[in-house]
Scaffold this motif. Sequence first.
Motif, mmCIF file in Angstrom:
data_model
loop_
_atom_site.group_PDB
_atom_site.id
_atom_site.type_symbol
_atom_site.label_atom_id
_atom_site.label_comp_id
_atom_site.label_asym_id
_atom_site.label_seq_id
_atom_site.Cartn_x
_atom_site.Cartn_y
_atom_site.Cartn_z
ATOM 1 N N MET A 62 0.871 -1.231 -0.020
ATOM 2 C CA MET A 62 0.076 -0.064 0.014
ATOM 3 C C MET A 62 0.755 1.246 0.024
ATOM 4 N N ASN A 63 0.564 2.123 -0.910
ATOM 5 C CA ASN A 63 1.429 3.419 -1.039
ATOM 6 C C ASN A 63 0.473 4.631 -0.415
ATOM 7 N N VAL A 64 0.925 4.780 0.915
ATOM 8 C CA VAL A 64 0.172 5.732 1.792
ATOM 9 C C VAL A 64 0.500 6.980 1.241
ATOM 10 N N ARG A 65 1.676 7.420 0.924
ATOM 11 C CA ARG A 65 1.821 8.697 0.357
ATOM 12 C C ARG A 65 0.963 9.052 -1.007
ATOM 13 N N GLU A 66 0.845 8.101 -1.832
ATOM 14 C CA GLU A 66 -0.051 8.360 -3.050
ATOM 15 C C GLU A 66 -1.815 8.500 -2.717
ATOM 16 N N ILE A 67 -1.910 7.864 -1.581
ATOM 17 C CA ILE A 67 -3.410 8.190 -1.128
ATOM 18 C C ILE A 67 -3.486 9.365 -0.483
ATOM 19 N N TYR A 68 -2.502 9.931 0.490
ATOM 20 C CA TYR A 68 -2.583 11.476 0.873
ATOM 21 C C TYR A 68 -2.642 12.279 -0.091
ATOM 22 N N GLU A 69 -1.714 12.204 -1.272
ATOM 23 C CA GLU A 69 -1.898 12.965 -2.502
ATOM 24 C C GLU A 69 -2.844 13.152 -3.099
ATOM 25 N N LYS A 70 -3.646 11.938 -3.158
ATOM 26 C CA LYS A 70 -4.895 11.462 -4.059
ATOM 27 C C LYS A 70 -5.995 12.442 -3.487
ATOM 28 N N TYR A 71 -6.270 12.473 -2.050
ATOM 29 C CA TYR A 71 -7.214 12.980 -1.488
ATOM 30 C C TYR A 71 -6.932 14.456 -1.054
ATOM 31 N N GLY A 72 -5.818 14.925 -1.478
ATOM 32 C CA GLY A 72 -5.436 16.439 -1.284
ATOM 33 C C GLY A 72 -5.106 16.463 0.227
ATOM 34 N N ALA A 73 -4.651 15.490 0.671
ATOM 35 C CA ALA A 73 -4.193 15.592 2.364
ATOM 36 C C ALA A 73 -2.873 15.929 2.513
ATOM 37 N N LEU A 74 -1.855 15.837 1.359
ATOM 38 C CA LEU A 74 -0.629 16.358 1.624
ATOM 39 C C LEU A 74 -0.536 17.556 1.343
ATOM 40 N N TYR A 105 -13.448 9.570 3.812
ATOM 41 C CA TYR A 105 -13.851 8.445 3.044
ATOM 42 C C TYR A 105 -13.959 7.057 3.912
ATOM 43 N N PRO A 106 -15.171 6.591 4.226
ATOM 44 C CA PRO A 106 -15.239 5.593 5.049
ATOM 45 C C PRO A 106 -14.278 4.362 4.448
ATOM 46 N N GLU A 107 -14.613 4.180 3.210
ATOM 47 C CA GLU A 107 -13.979 3.026 2.530
ATOM 48 C C GLU A 107 -12.434 3.018 2.555
ATOM 49 N N VAL A 108 -11.925 4.286 2.330
ATOM 50 C CA VAL A 108 -10.319 4.478 2.461
ATOM 51 C C VAL A 108 -10.166 4.228 3.836
ATOM 52 N N ALA A 109 -10.718 5.034 4.876
ATOM 53 C CA ALA A 109 -10.454 4.784 6.214
ATOM 54 C C ALA A 109 -10.290 3.113 6.717
ATOM 55 N N GLU A 110 -11.319 2.279 6.209
ATOM 56 C CA GLU A 110 -11.412 1.260 6.443
ATOM 57 C C GLU A 110 -10.179 0.520 5.852
ATOM 58 N N LYS A 111 -9.737 0.791 4.727
ATOM 59 C CA LYS A 111 -8.533 -0.114 3.997
ATOM 60 C C LYS A 111 -7.288 0.460 4.810
ATOM 61 N N LEU A 112 -7.084 1.391 5.300
ATOM 62 C CA LEU A 112 -5.996 2.007 6.114
ATOM 63 C C LEU A 112 -5.852 1.361 7.385
ATOM 64 N N ALA A 113 -7.056 1.300 7.869
ATOM 65 C CA ALA A 113 -6.913 0.637 9.402
ATOM 66 C C ALA A 113 -6.803 -0.819 9.476
ATOM 67 N N LYS A 114 -7.115 -1.445 8.242
ATOM 68 C CA LYS A 114 -7.086 -3.128 8.103
ATOM 69 C C LYS A 114 -5.839 -3.208 7.967
ATOM 70 N N ALA A 154 -0.078 3.565 17.772
ATOM 71 C CA ALA A 154 -0.253 3.469 16.524
ATOM 72 C C ALA A 154 -0.944 4.615 15.912
ATOM 73 N N ALA A 155 -0.791 4.844 14.705
ATOM 74 C CA ALA A 155 -0.828 5.901 13.776
ATOM 75 C C ALA A 155 -1.130 5.579 12.211
ATOM 76 N N ILE A 156 -1.841 6.114 11.373
ATOM 77 C CA ILE A 156 -1.888 6.054 10.080
ATOM 78 C C ILE A 156 -0.380 6.428 9.633
ATOM 79 N N ALA A 157 0.015 7.736 9.839
ATOM 80 C CA ALA A 157 1.208 8.232 9.442
ATOM 81 C C ALA A 157 2.192 8.731 10.480
#
Length: 203
Positions: A1-13, A38-47, A140-143
């Motif tokens: 999983m590329n978390v940096r790409e996810i942050y960039e995709k959703y304008g979080a970086l 986005y619940p589906e993204v949050a769920e994916k990251l948490a899993k 724990a933390a996402i980032a």
Amino acid sequence: MNVREIYEKYGALLKGHFLLSSGKHSEYYLQSARVLEYPEVAEKLAKELAKEIKKAGVEVDTICSPAIGGLLAGYELARALGVRFIFTERVKGEMTLRRGFEVKEGEKVLICEDIITTGGSAMEAAREIEKRGGEIVGFAAIANRGVCKRVNGKTNRKNECKLPENKPFFALEDFEFEVYNPEECPMCKMGACGPIKPGSRGN
């Protein structure tokens, strides 16, 4: 999983001129709320985060998050692990367990944030749990902002890290950005507008 790409995709970086809670300035800021809305993204990251915790063999009874930034990440992680979720919140500046939440003697609690920089808020929550008899089994933390060293991470622990060295810290990605004292900030020297405070505490 590329978390940096996810942050960039959703304008979080975010890129700009930011004032951090430490009082220092940075050209970059992580706004995890933009990802976790986005619940589906949050769920994916948490899993994915739950996999790391299970792989390490850490036994967890309860997830606790400091409000407000850690709430969504902590709730989703608790759901992924199949455990209880509680949270602490600030009352007159002090992190407190309220709303009828209770901690049993010896209950194994993992503290979860959306982002951990120095771990200051996480440690405030941890002390409140320990005061009530709970056992802190990890963090724990996402980032990870790269100040603390996560399990299997590439960054080294820095002096500013407040997390205990004898407890595991799990995160999905290291984000290392240059930070500056106000008098050394290159954006300020270039005459940029004053830094903004995007954090949940206005800092």
